[in-house]
Design a protein around this motif. Structure first.
Motif, PDB file in Angstrom:
ATOM      1  N   VAL A 293      -8.558  34.573  95.978  1.00  0.00           N
ATOM      2  CA  VAL A 293      -9.606  35.577  96.033  1.00  0.00           C
ATOM      3  C   VAL A 293      -9.032  36.912  96.508  1.00  0.00           C
ATOM      4  O   VAL A 293      -8.239  36.962  97.445  1.00  0.00           O
ATOM      5  CB  VAL A 293     -10.708  35.154  97.024  1.00  0.00           C
ATOM      6  CG1 VAL A 293     -11.934  36.034  96.883  1.00  0.00           C
ATOM      7  CG2 VAL A 293     -11.046  33.688  96.840  1.00  0.00           C
ATOM      8  N   GLN A 294      -9.442  37.982  95.862  1.00  0.00           N
ATOM      9  CA  GLN A 294      -8.995  39.298  96.297  1.00  0.00           C
ATOM     10  C   GLN A 294      -9.974  39.815  97.356  1.00  0.00           C
ATOM     11  O   GLN A 294     -11.109  39.350  97.462  1.00  0.00           O
ATOM     12  CB  GLN A 294      -8.970  40.276  95.118  1.00  0.00           C
ATOM     13  CG  GLN A 294      -8.038  39.874  94.009  1.00  0.00           C
ATOM     14  CD  GLN A 294      -6.599  39.840  94.483  1.00  0.00           C
ATOM     15  OE1 GLN A 294      -6.039  38.797  94.769  1.00  0.00           O
ATOM     16  NE2 GLN A 294      -5.993  40.998  94.578  1.00  0.00           N
ATOM     17  N   LYS A 295      -9.524  40.756  98.056  1.00  0.00           N
ATOM     18  CA  LYS A 295     -10.370  41.314  99.097  1.00  0.00           C
ATOM     19  C   LYS A 295     -10.327  42.834  98.929  1.00  0.00           C
ATOM     20  O   LYS A 295      -9.250  43.394  98.676  1.00  0.00           O
ATOM     21  CB  LYS A 295      -9.781  40.900 100.436  1.00  0.00           C
ATOM     22  CG  LYS A 295     -10.467  41.460 101.621  1.00  0.00           C
ATOM     23  CD  LYS A 295      -9.846  40.885 102.882  1.00  0.00           C
ATOM     24  CE  LYS A 295     -10.361  41.618 104.101  1.00  0.00           C
ATOM     25  NZ  LYS A 295      -9.720  41.163 105.320  1.00  0.00           N
TER      26      LYS A 295
ATOM     27  N   ASP B 297       2.809  49.100  97.761  1.00  0.00           N
ATOM     28  CA  ASP B 297       3.329  48.014  96.925  1.00  0.00           C
ATOM     29  C   ASP B 297       2.406  46.803  96.930  1.00  0.00           C
ATOM     30  O   ASP B 297       2.046  46.311  97.999  1.00  0.00           O
ATOM     31  CB  ASP B 297       4.706  47.556  97.447  1.00  0.00           C
ATOM     32  CG  ASP B 297       5.773  48.565  97.099  1.00  0.00           C
ATOM     33  OD1 ASP B 297       5.486  49.443  96.260  1.00  0.00           O
ATOM     34  OD2 ASP B 297       6.874  48.484  97.678  1.00  0.00           O
ATOM     35  N   GLY B 298       2.022  46.353  95.746  1.00  0.00           N
ATOM     36  CA  GLY B 298       1.258  45.117  95.630  1.00  0.00           C
ATOM     37  C   GLY B 298      -0.223  45.253  95.900  1.00  0.00           C
ATOM     38  O   GLY B 298      -0.941  44.262  95.931  1.00  0.00           O
ATOM     39  N   LEU B 299      -0.705  46.460  96.132  1.00  0.00           N
ATOM     40  CA  LEU B 299      -2.124  46.654  96.422  1.00  0.00           C
ATOM     41  C   LEU B 299      -2.674  47.727  95.496  1.00  0.00           C
ATOM     42  O   LEU B 299      -1.943  48.594  95.026  1.00  0.00           O
ATOM     43  CB  LEU B 299      -2.315  47.111  97.879  1.00  0.00           C
ATOM     44  CG  LEU B 299      -1.788  46.161  98.946  1.00  0.00           C
ATOM     45  CD1 LEU B 299      -1.514  46.907 100.228  1.00  0.00           C
ATOM     46  CD2 LEU B 299      -2.800  45.050  99.196  1.00  0.00           C
ATOM     47  N   ASN B 300      -3.972  47.632  95.215  1.00  0.00           N
ATOM     48  CA  ASN B 300      -4.625  48.666  94.412  1.00  0.00           C
ATOM     49  C   ASN B 300      -5.370  49.611  95.350  1.00  0.00           C
ATOM     50  O   ASN B 300      -6.233  49.176  96.095  1.00  0.00           O
ATOM     51  CB  ASN B 300      -5.638  48.041  93.452  1.00  0.00           C
ATOM     52  CG  ASN B 300      -4.950  47.211  92.386  1.00  0.00           C
ATOM     53  OD1 ASN B 300      -3.810  47.503  91.997  1.00  0.00           O
ATOM     54  ND2 ASN B 300      -5.643  46.191  91.905  1.00  0.00           N
ATOM     55  N   VAL B 301      -5.024  50.878  95.325  1.00  0.00           N
ATOM     56  CA  VAL B 301      -5.667  51.843  96.213  1.00  0.00           C
ATOM     57  C   VAL B 301      -6.329  52.917  95.357  1.00  0.00           C
ATOM     58  O   VAL B 301      -5.735  53.408  94.394  1.00  0.00           O
ATOM     59  CB  VAL B 301      -4.640  52.509  97.157  1.00  0.00           C
ATOM     60  CG1 VAL B 301      -5.342  53.398  98.168  1.00  0.00           C
ATOM     61  CG2 VAL B 301      -3.806  51.464  97.871  1.00  0.00           C
TER      62      VAL B 301
ATOM     63  N   ILE C 241      -9.086  49.767  99.190  1.00  0.00           N
ATOM     64  CA  ILE C 241      -7.798  49.075  99.089  1.00  0.00           C
ATOM     65  C   ILE C 241      -8.102  47.642  98.680  1.00  0.00           C
ATOM     66  O   ILE C 241      -8.849  46.938  99.359  1.00  0.00           O
ATOM     67  CB  ILE C 241      -7.042  49.070 100.436  1.00  0.00           C
ATOM     68  CG1 ILE C 241      -6.979  50.482 101.022  1.00  0.00           C
ATOM     69  CG2 ILE C 241      -5.634  48.503 100.251  1.00  0.00           C
ATOM     70  CD1 ILE C 241      -6.299  50.541 102.368  1.00  0.00           C
ATOM     71  N   GLU C 242      -7.526  47.240  97.526  1.00  0.00           N
ATOM     72  CA  GLU C 242      -7.734  45.882  97.043  1.00  0.00           C
ATOM     73  C   GLU C 242      -6.433  45.122  97.171  1.00  0.00           C
ATOM     74  O   GLU C 242      -5.367  45.615  96.783  1.00  0.00           O
ATOM     75  CB  GLU C 242      -8.171  45.918  95.575  1.00  0.00           C
ATOM     76  CG  GLU C 242      -8.534  44.562  95.023  1.00  0.00           C
ATOM     77  CD  GLU C 242      -8.776  44.575  93.511  1.00  0.00           C
ATOM     78  OE1 GLU C 242      -9.376  43.636  93.012  1.00  0.00           O
ATOM     79  OE2 GLU C 242      -8.358  45.543  92.849  1.00  0.00           O
ATOM     80  N   GLY C 243      -6.524  43.924  97.738  1.00  0.00           N
ATOM     81  CA  GLY C 243      -5.319  43.132  97.910  1.00  0.00           C
ATOM     82  C   GLY C 243      -5.671  41.677  98.104  1.00  0.00           C
ATOM     83  O   GLY C 243      -6.840  41.308  98.088  1.00  0.00           O
ATOM     84  N   PRO C 244      -4.674  40.829  98.317  1.00  0.00           N
ATOM     85  CA  PRO C 244      -4.942  39.412  98.544  1.00  0.00           C
ATOM     86  C   PRO C 244      -5.523  39.207  99.938  1.00  0.00           C
ATOM     87  O   PRO C 244      -5.381  40.076 100.808  1.00  0.00           O
ATOM     88  CB  PRO C 244      -3.547  38.788  98.450  1.00  0.00           C
ATOM     89  CG  PRO C 244      -2.622  39.879  98.831  1.00  0.00           C
ATOM     90  CD  PRO C 244      -3.244  41.156  98.385  1.00  0.00           C
ATOM     91  N   LYS C 245      -6.139  38.070 100.153  1.00  0.00           N
ATOM     92  CA  LYS C 245      -6.683  37.820 101.497  1.00  0.00           C
ATOM     93  C   LYS C 245      -5.567  37.756 102.529  1.00  0.00           C
ATOM     94  O   LYS C 245      -5.741  38.176 103.669  1.00  0.00           O
ATOM     95  CB  LYS C 245      -7.467  36.511 101.502  1.00  0.00           C
ATOM     96  CG  LYS C 245      -8.808  36.674 100.828  1.00  0.00           C
ATOM     97  CD  LYS C 245      -9.823  35.728 101.410  1.00  0.00           C
ATOM     98  CE  LYS C 245     -11.206  36.214 101.048  1.00  0.00           C
ATOM     99  NZ  LYS C 245     -12.246  35.325 101.545  1.00  0.00           N
TER     100      LYS C 245
HETATM  101  C1  LIG Z   1      -5.172  45.426  90.873  1.00  0.00           C
HETATM  102  O1  LIG Z   1      -6.038  45.690  89.794  1.00  0.00           O
HETATM  103  C2  LIG Z   1      -5.713  44.942  88.626  1.00  0.00           C
HETATM  104  C3  LIG Z   1      -6.616  45.422  87.472  1.00  0.00           C
HETATM  105  O2  LIG Z   1      -7.961  45.415  87.894  1.00  0.00           O
HETATM  106  C4  LIG Z   1      -5.882  43.465  88.915  1.00  0.00           C
HETATM  107  O3  LIG Z   1      -5.532  42.711  87.791  1.00  0.00           O
HETATM  108  C5  LIG Z   1      -4.977  43.084  90.085  1.00  0.00           C
HETATM  109  O4  LIG Z   1      -5.210  41.754  90.458  1.00  0.00           O
HETATM  110  C6  LIG Z   1      -5.253  43.966  91.271  1.00  0.00           C
HETATM  111  N1  LIG Z   1      -4.237  43.717  92.289  1.00  0.00           N
HETATM  112  C7  LIG Z   1      -4.543  43.427  93.556  1.00  0.00           C
HETATM  113  C8  LIG Z   1      -3.421  43.206  94.469  1.00  0.00           C
HETATM  114  O5  LIG Z   1      -5.687  43.354  93.935  1.00  0.00           O
END
Ligand SMILES: *[C@@H]1O[C@H](CO)[C@@H](O)[C@H](O)[C@H]1NC(C)=O
Ligand SMILES: *[C@@H]1O[C@H](CO)[C@@H](O)[C@H](O)[C@H]1NC(C)=O
Ligand SMILES: *[C@@H]1O[C@H](CO)[C@@H](O)[C@H](O)[C@H]1NC(C)=O
Ligand SMILES: *[C@@H]1O[C@H](CO)[C@@H](O)[C@H](O)[C@H]1NC(C)=O
Ligand SMILES: *[C@@H]1O[C@H](CO)[C@@H](O)[C@H](O)[C@H]1NC(C)=O
Ligand SMILES: *[C@@H]1O[C@H](CO)[C@@H](O)[C@H](O)[C@H]1NC(C)=O
Ligand SMILES: *[C@@H]1O[C@H](CO)[C@@H](O)[C@H](O)[C@H]1NC(C)=O
Ligand SMILES: *[C@@H]1O[C@H](CO)[C@@H](O)[C@H](O)[C@H]1NC(C)=O
Length: 768
Positions: free
Chosen positions: A677-679, A705-709, A731-735
């Protein structure tokens, strides 16, 4: 094992701030014997927080109410007034008193009681640093603020040496009429010793005397018998002193960061102990006296915000518009070692500047090698025999080498022990060939010695091998400026995350703290050469204790230039304009992690830049209510919150961990789920335009690195001054992150302008 104690003693001698800690422990060891304790086994000093809103109208002052409360619980009226140490007005609502356990229980049932803490002990943690800060008479923060004129900096410290030339008031204007402080006379301190520079001096030792009534260790006045307070206060606001030097090192004109600001000293740091009750009284008085900036070079480890006296008193100061600068501590380089990680203060890390203090060894062959050294004694008068002893771990062999210079090679970080062995073997000197990152801790040496790099060392080793009768001589007192790279983060500087409030990224900034030159107490020895004590009007010492007053001085300059700025606005300006590249154009290095780039958990947003901070463009402001919303979200209960806010008139309708702060820290440390699950973590911020009326700022993200900001909106358009705009950072990343720490930044860049408003972003799997 004795060795290791001496090793730490060596460190302590080099980092003055720790002397008091060491001394404090020694003294506690020797004094905590039952017959010496004034306070009996059952009684102790307690700090009692009270709710003033329920004080019965019959009492004319809160002190009378506290006395009455004590009288009720104390059987014999004759003693209750002696039980009261301090009645506090500004730093907290409450008092400190010597109480038995049953009296404490009775107090807890009295009307208006909020909370208590037991009195406890705190830790104490410049010729060129002003130039390194870019301070210049022709432009920038000095002329714009008139050198901090009329800003009053209060320091809670070991007192002051008032005769120091740093406190000369030549050419200073009259003391601001709003000043309510005073110059308290005492032992070896006449009340006439204050002037237009040193405008206040007071001392607080009732908490100390409650523990050690017959103490004869401390001068019973604001006179500094240790040096620390003279050093910090002259660093923040010392007057210009021409022709200053430390035994030839660091020669030049000494000046504080804000040379026209005023100094008020509150002595509450005593050689034999630093007590919360005294600290609170000192800050209480500083607030009442009307200081603008407080510089607090000490802290208490491992306390929640509602138990941390510095945090509690600083909250009251912040509400009065007082800017509070604090030291991060000297327990680096590990993570989570800092104190004063309090959201409403500035937390300062220590940097080394572009100055090296060095010496030279000239070999019999005429070849010479250069090394770091801060030895206050004389150069060698002649060539002396030189012997290679490699590890320098055989004390018996070393003792046979009297009148020789020994060469030690530090293969495995045993430098401290090597120094100890050489010093106590009474050799003519030592050359330590080392690549240790801790050389700065040892360089203030008490016998003729040099610390040379492996490359320079090779010259010496080649020479010794080649010569049947090798000899050498030392020269000392070299000061090299403009050395590279600089600044560097000091290895000992304590690191975040803040234990008391992990949701705010700490420390905030770094400031010069390593090998800082400033005034000293004339009768506190600066070095001990062969049992011969040396005294000096100036000293060079290291620690976050030295970084804190640099930042306080910068705050005074900003306050002088912008009297209307709130403490949060001043902090924001310092943080968002700090720089992150050294003088080689590379990321600032961390001496505590093999010269890797310093992370925001080590240096905050970067190195303070006073000239840039004058005009930050946008600021992240925060009010007392914002901090209270944070306290609510930390799930503190009402007595804990009231202990900090001193008032019942708050509510927790808007709990939020998302403080409007100029930096970001996100935790991806959930160990409980192995799912993929992403967080997403979101941060909301509001910036106020204090630059040009019509201005547009565009977001520039340095990725992690490795995160969506992402940031939304990514364009902020202002049409007025003081206009506010909000944005969201996600900031989207792994738990649970794999790395322990990744970092990037968000910079708002003014379109068609020069301003850049930078905030670091940290994502971490460290525990919160
Ligand atoms: C970043 O965004 C992409 C596209 O939405 C997604 O596939 C990827 O899992 C995301 N990465 C993280 C670390 O959340
Ligand atoms: C302190 O000194 C006084 C007077 O000399 C003495 O009576 C008292 O017992 C001493 N107190 C302690 C705790 O040593
Ligand atoms: C110092 O040098 C040794 C040997 O070359 C090396 O193993 C060590 O990592 C170096 N230490 C530092 C801090 O650079
Ligand atoms: C060693 O000694 C010889 C002869 O004196 C000299 O030519 C040479 O340069 C020396 N080498 C070093 C490394 O000092
Ligand atoms: C410090 O100086 C004062 C006089 O200024 C003197 O009385 C005191 O004994 C001195 N202390 C030390 C440790 O030299
Ligand atoms: C808050 O918590 C402390 C510590 O657990 C406790 O002693 C105190 O009674 C609590 N106060 C309230 C109002 O719940
Ligand atoms: C809480 O405080 C806010 C702002 O201070 C106020 O608007 C609100 O009405 C208060 N709520 C309660 C329940 O008192
Ligand atoms: C997660 O658990 C592992 C194994 O128990 C442990 O080593 C690690 O320190 C934990 N990480 C966090 C962030 O708690």
């Amino acid at each position: 094992m004795i060795k290791r104690d001496w090793k730490s003693h060596f460190i302590a001698k080099n980092m003055e701030i720790q002397i008091s800690i060491l001394c404090l422990f020694l003294c506690i060891l020797c004094l905590t014997t039952p017959q010496l304790m004034f306070i009996s086994a059952e009684s102790d000093t307690y700090i009692i927080h009270m709710d003033l809103s329920v004080m019965p109208k019959a009492f004319s002052t809160h002190q009378n109410w506290y006395l009455a409360t004590l009288a009720t619980i104390s059987g014999r009226d004759a003693v209750f007034s002696r039980k009261l140490l301090y009645s506090y007005t500004n730093s907290i609502n409450g008092f400190s008193a010597v109480l038995s356990l049953s009296e404490l229980e009775a107090i807890k049932n009295s009307k208006g009681y909020v909370s208590y803490t037991k009195d406890s002990i705190l830790k104490v943690d410049t010729t060129h640093s002003y130039q390194f800060l870019g301070l210049d008479s022709n432009q920038g923060a000095w002329p714009v603020s008139n050198y901090g004129q009329d800003v009053i900096i209060g320091l809670v410290d070991t007192g002051v040496w008032p005769e120091s030339r740093s406190f000369s008031d030549d050419g200073m204007s009259d003391v601001p009429s709003r000043w309510r402080g005073e110059c308290e006379g005492g032992e070896l301190f006449d009340s006439s010793l204050c002037n237009k520079k040193l405008i206040g001096a007071r001392y607080f030792n009732k908490g100390l005397l409650a523990k050690y009534p017959n103490s004869t260790f401390s001068t019973n006045s604001a006179r500094d018998t240790e040096g620390h307070g003279t050093h910090t206060s002259s660093t923040a606001a010392g007057s210009r002193v021409k022709g200053a030097s430390y035994f030839g090192y660091a020669p030049g004109t000494a000046t504080g960061v804000a040379p026209n600001s005023r100094v008020a000293i509150y002595k509450a740091l005593w050689e034999i102990g630093i007590y919360v009750s005294d600290i609170l009284a000192a800050i209480d008085q500083a607030i009442a006296d009307g200081v603008d900036v407080l510089s607090l070079s000490f802290g208490i480890d491992g306390k929640a915000l509602y138990e941390d006296p510095v945090a509690i008193a600083a909250f009251a100061a912040m509400e009065k518009g007082i800017f509070v600068s604090t030291s991060a501590g000297n327990n680096g380089p590990e993570h989570a070692t800092l104190h004063n990680g309090t959201p409403w203060v500035l937390t300062v890390a220590a940097a080394a500047i572009d100055r090296e203090l060095r010496g030279t060894v000239t070999l019999g062959s005429g070849v010479s090698a250069s090394g770091s050294s801060l030895y206050p004694g004389k150069d060698s008068s002649r060539f002396i025999g030189i012997v290679l002893m490699s590890g320098c771990d055989d004390e018996e062999s070393l003792k046979k080498l009297v009148h020789k210079i020994v060469v030690c090679v530090d293969y495995s970080d045993l430098l401290g022990e090597q120094i100890y062995n050489v010093r106590y073997s009474k050799l003519a000197g030592g050359i330590f060939i080392t690549n240790s990152t801790l050389v700065d801790l040892y360089v203030k040496i008490q016998f003729p010695a040099l610390f040379v790099s492996l490359e320079e060392g090779q010259k010496i080793l080649d020479y010794i091998k080649n010569d049947s009768n090798p000899e050498a001589r030392f020269t000392f007192g070299e000061t090299h400026l403009g050395t590279k790279p600089a600044p560097k983060l000091a290895g000992y500087s304590s690191r975040g995350p803040s234990q008391s409030c992990p949701f705010v990224l700490k420390p905030d900034v770094m400031a010069p703290g390593d090998m800082i030159f400033a005034s000293w107490s004339l009768n506190s020895s600066v070095a001990d050469l062969n049992s011969h004590q040396l005294f000096s009007a100036f000293n060079i010492v290291s620690g976050t204790s030295m970084a804190c007053p640099h930042a306080a001085g910068v705050a005074a300059l900003l306050k002088g230039a912008h009297p209307e700025w709130s403490p949060a606005a001043i902090r924001s300006a310092m943080m968002t304009t700090a720089y992150i590249s050294d003088n080689t154009g590379n990321p600032i290095k961390d001496m505590g992690s093999k010269n890797q780039p310093a992370t925001p958990l080590a240096m905050g947003t970067g190195h303070i830049d006073p000239n840039n901070a004058l005009d930050p463009g946008l600021i992240y402001d925060a009010t007392a209510t914002d901090y209270i919303n944070l306290l609510c979200a930390l799930n503190f209960n009402s007595s804990q919150i009231k202990t900090i806010t001193r008032s019942s008139s708050y509510n927790c309708s808007f709990r939020s961990l998302d403080l409007n702060y100029p930096s970001f820290i996100a935790y991806f440390n959930d160990n409980n789920t192995k799912s993929k699950v992403q967080k997403v973590q979101e941060f909301h911020r509001t910036v106020t335009n204090i630059g040009d009326e019509n201005s547009v700022y565009i977001a520039n993200l340095t990725p992690l690195d490795g995160l969506n900001v992402s940031v939304s909106p990514s364009r902020l358009e202002f049409t007025r001054k003081f206009e506010k705009k909000s944005y969201k950072l996600s900031i989207e990343g792994p738990k649970l992150m794999k790395e322990s720490l990744v970092f990037g930044s968000l910079t708002w860049i003014q379109s068609g302008g020069h301003r850049e408003v930078r905030s670091p972003i940290v994502a971490t799997s460290l525990s919160s």
